[in-house]
Design a protein around this motif. Sequence first.
Motif, PDB file in Angstrom:
ATOM      1  N   ASP A  80      32.035  42.946  45.124  1.00  0.00           N
ATOM      2  CA  ASP A  80      31.613  42.282  46.363  1.00  0.00           C
ATOM      3  C   ASP A  80      32.825  41.754  47.134  1.00  0.00           C
ATOM      4  O   ASP A  80      32.888  41.859  48.362  1.00  0.00           O
ATOM      5  CB  ASP A  80      30.651  41.133  46.046  1.00  0.00           C
ATOM      6  N   ALA A  81      33.796  41.207  46.403  1.00  0.00           N
ATOM      7  CA  ALA A  81      35.016  40.685  47.042  1.00  0.00           C
ATOM      8  C   ALA A  81      35.818  41.821  47.673  1.00  0.00           C
ATOM      9  O   ALA A  81      36.408  41.653  48.752  1.00  0.00           O
ATOM     10  CB  ALA A  81      35.865  39.935  46.015  1.00  0.00           C
ATOM     11  N   LEU A  82      35.845  42.972  47.009  1.00  0.00           N
ATOM     12  CA  LEU A  82      36.559  44.140  47.553  1.00  0.00           C
ATOM     13  C   LEU A  82      35.916  44.600  48.864  1.00  0.00           C
ATOM     14  O   LEU A  82      36.615  44.856  49.850  1.00  0.00           O
ATOM     15  CB  LEU A  82      36.565  45.272  46.529  1.00  0.00           C
ATOM     16  N   ALA A 125      25.478  48.673  37.312  1.00  0.00           N
ATOM     17  CA  ALA A 125      26.492  47.796  36.706  1.00  0.00           C
ATOM     18  C   ALA A 125      27.888  48.376  36.909  1.00  0.00           C
ATOM     19  O   ALA A 125      28.064  49.591  36.996  1.00  0.00           O
ATOM     20  CB  ALA A 125      26.213  47.633  35.209  1.00  0.00           C
ATOM     21  N   ILE A 126      28.871  47.485  36.989  1.00  0.00           N
ATOM     22  CA  ILE A 126      30.279  47.884  37.083  1.00  0.00           C
ATOM     23  C   ILE A 126      30.837  48.023  35.677  1.00  0.00           C
ATOM     24  O   ILE A 126      30.590  47.173  34.813  1.00  0.00           O
ATOM     25  CB  ILE A 126      31.106  46.827  37.857  1.00  0.00           C
ATOM     26  N   SER A 127      31.584  49.087  35.412  1.00  0.00           N
ATOM     27  CA  SER A 127      32.195  49.246  34.095  1.00  0.00           C
ATOM     28  C   SER A 127      33.216  48.137  33.880  1.00  0.00           C
ATOM     29  O   SER A 127      34.043  47.862  34.763  1.00  0.00           O
ATOM     30  CB  SER A 127      32.870  50.616  33.994  1.00  0.00           C
ATOM     31  N   PRO A 184      33.937  57.077  40.553  1.00  0.00           N
ATOM     32  CA  PRO A 184      32.916  56.226  39.927  1.00  0.00           C
ATOM     33  C   PRO A 184      33.458  54.963  39.258  1.00  0.00           C
ATOM     34  O   PRO A 184      34.444  55.001  38.533  1.00  0.00           O
ATOM     35  CB  PRO A 184      32.283  57.160  38.890  1.00  0.00           C
ATOM     36  N   ILE A 185      32.762  53.863  39.530  1.00  0.00           N
ATOM     37  CA  ILE A 185      33.122  52.554  38.952  1.00  0.00           C
ATOM     38  C   ILE A 185      31.962  51.979  38.137  1.00  0.00           C
ATOM     39  O   ILE A 185      32.018  50.853  37.677  1.00  0.00           O
ATOM     40  CB  ILE A 185      33.499  51.556  40.069  1.00  0.00           C
ATOM     41  N   MET A 242      30.742  42.746  39.113  1.00  0.00           N
ATOM     42  CA  MET A 242      30.082  42.952  40.401  1.00  0.00           C
ATOM     43  C   MET A 242      30.641  42.003  41.457  1.00  0.00           C
ATOM     44  O   MET A 242      30.748  42.363  42.633  1.00  0.00           O
ATOM     45  CB  MET A 242      28.565  42.775  40.256  1.00  0.00           C
ATOM     46  N   SER A 243      31.010  40.794  41.052  1.00  0.00           N
ATOM     47  CA  SER A 243      31.598  39.863  42.033  1.00  0.00           C
ATOM     48  C   SER A 243      32.959  40.382  42.511  1.00  0.00           C
ATOM     49  O   SER A 243      33.332  40.183  43.673  1.00  0.00           O
ATOM     50  CB  SER A 243      31.718  38.455  41.452  1.00  0.00           C
TER      51      SER A 243
END
Length: 561
Positions: free
Chosen positions: A82-84, A70-72, A52-53, A78-79
């Motif tokens: 998305d890049a990952l 949401a990302i911790s 989990p992230i 979040m960008s």
Amino acid sequence: MSKEWWKEAVVYQIYPQSFKDTNNDGIGDLNGIKEKLPYLKKLGIDVIWLNPIYQSPMVDNGYDISDYYAISPEFGTMSNFDALIFEAKKQGIKIILDLAVCATSSEHQWFLESKKSVDNPYSDYYIWRDAKPDGSEPNNWGSIFGGGSAWKWDENRKQYYLHLFATEMPDLNWANPKVRQEVYKNMRFWLDKGVAGFRLDSISLISKNQDFPDTPDVPEGEFGSPYFGASNGPHVHEYLQEMNREVLSQYDGLMTVGEATRTPVEKAVLYTDPVRKELNMIFQFDHMHVDYGEYGRYSDLRFKLSDLKKSMVQWQDKLHEHGWNSLYWNNHDQPRTVSRFGNDSEEFREKSAKMLATVLHFQQGTPFIFQGEEIGMTNANFNKIEEYRDLESHNMYQKFSDMGLPEEKVLTFLKYKSRDNARTPMQWDNTVNGGFSSYEPWISTNKNYSQINVASDLANSESIFYYYQKLIRLRKELPVMVDGEFTPVQMEDSAVFAYTRALNNEKLLIVGSFSDKRIRFELPTEFLDDPEIIMNNYDKAVQQNGVLYLRPYEAVVYRIK
């Protein structure tokens, strides 16, 4: 794209906190994963499973989710995610997310609303029950993490809420259709971002017996296992079929694997038979129970190979042509495989790590590699309770101490079985903290990082890494590894795990010794006539007159056509 691409795939599990730290805060992050994509491409894996992230207070290292959208911040933005996804796709690597929807964090907005009153819109998003007439808990279920009851009193609602795990992780009420629709909405959000599927945490526990019966045979004043009324509950398959119908089948070629605690093989077929339209595969734990003791998973017992073989062979047999197996030795909840099922001494660590990989990867199913397994990382070898970070480990330390067990014994249990064994930082090189971070890591790096690390494995053509690389490559080249029929060989052998895989005119014989001594193994008749050896973790197999003389932890794979 084949809808069953996941049958041919190899999955690499990443525990983000411990993989690679790029902003020097001691915690791994999404940019660290992106940085290491070329390494994973070199290994040859097809899929990354991310633990989990999501936004979380990190009571249970991210499984207590406070915002599913949401990302911790510890992991990035979040960008960054998305890049990952974008970079992984360029490398030909898919990503599946770990979705924990059995429970949420007690800081989730749904729970903050739910506990306000019995008649608000979120009141039934969680499982609330009145106290018994004497004020005690609704039943005798105990928390899976230890530490007492699975029920917590809320003074505001004047009711108990159920938490199978940590107190701060209230269970969602899947009997409420609104809850299920919230889950499906969230799944679509991530699928639309390009993830290739999900690992569904504790999914066999989402449907509870609505009578909430007491677990039988529990001594007065003690708490029993909640699995009795929560595992493989009355509506779990109905919910998963609904999930498949409304979400999973709407996207082409997804991969789904459900964590199915306390699920026997007969019930596993219900989850994984494709005609039922639920999940592709499940994580089962039968082979993880072979070294359990009188206190369950926390024990100092060594497994018996006969038990391990019996478990694995049963799953191969029962799921063949009815479902699909997930193949794993370790993950974020289990000790390191080379320490548990192999031999992590300097003399035998590499040989036993390669043997274990061989025995697993040639079985039928989708192999999962946990970060560091491909270089033979070992258990943490912590000596003090203060070194552990896992909530469950601390709860069990307290529980065993309260029972009067000597501290030395309790620490031995943790040294063998704590979940933190898998969670120490990834060992990249022999620089400070194993190259994970220049800042003090959130959990101590294993002290053996200067000897065991990625850099040294990449510099050695005979390393565990390159052995895994070859195993993965063979899986792409040999259809028999994916589709071949599995047949055990010499089940009565107490030191050797052997089996064949057969497809059309091709047949493989896989032999793995679990002994630190030399072992005599008689080859089946059809493999006597100078068969090709396609894998061997020693220089050259020693055989004569139909007998294979196995050296300590030797693995040999024969091929005939």
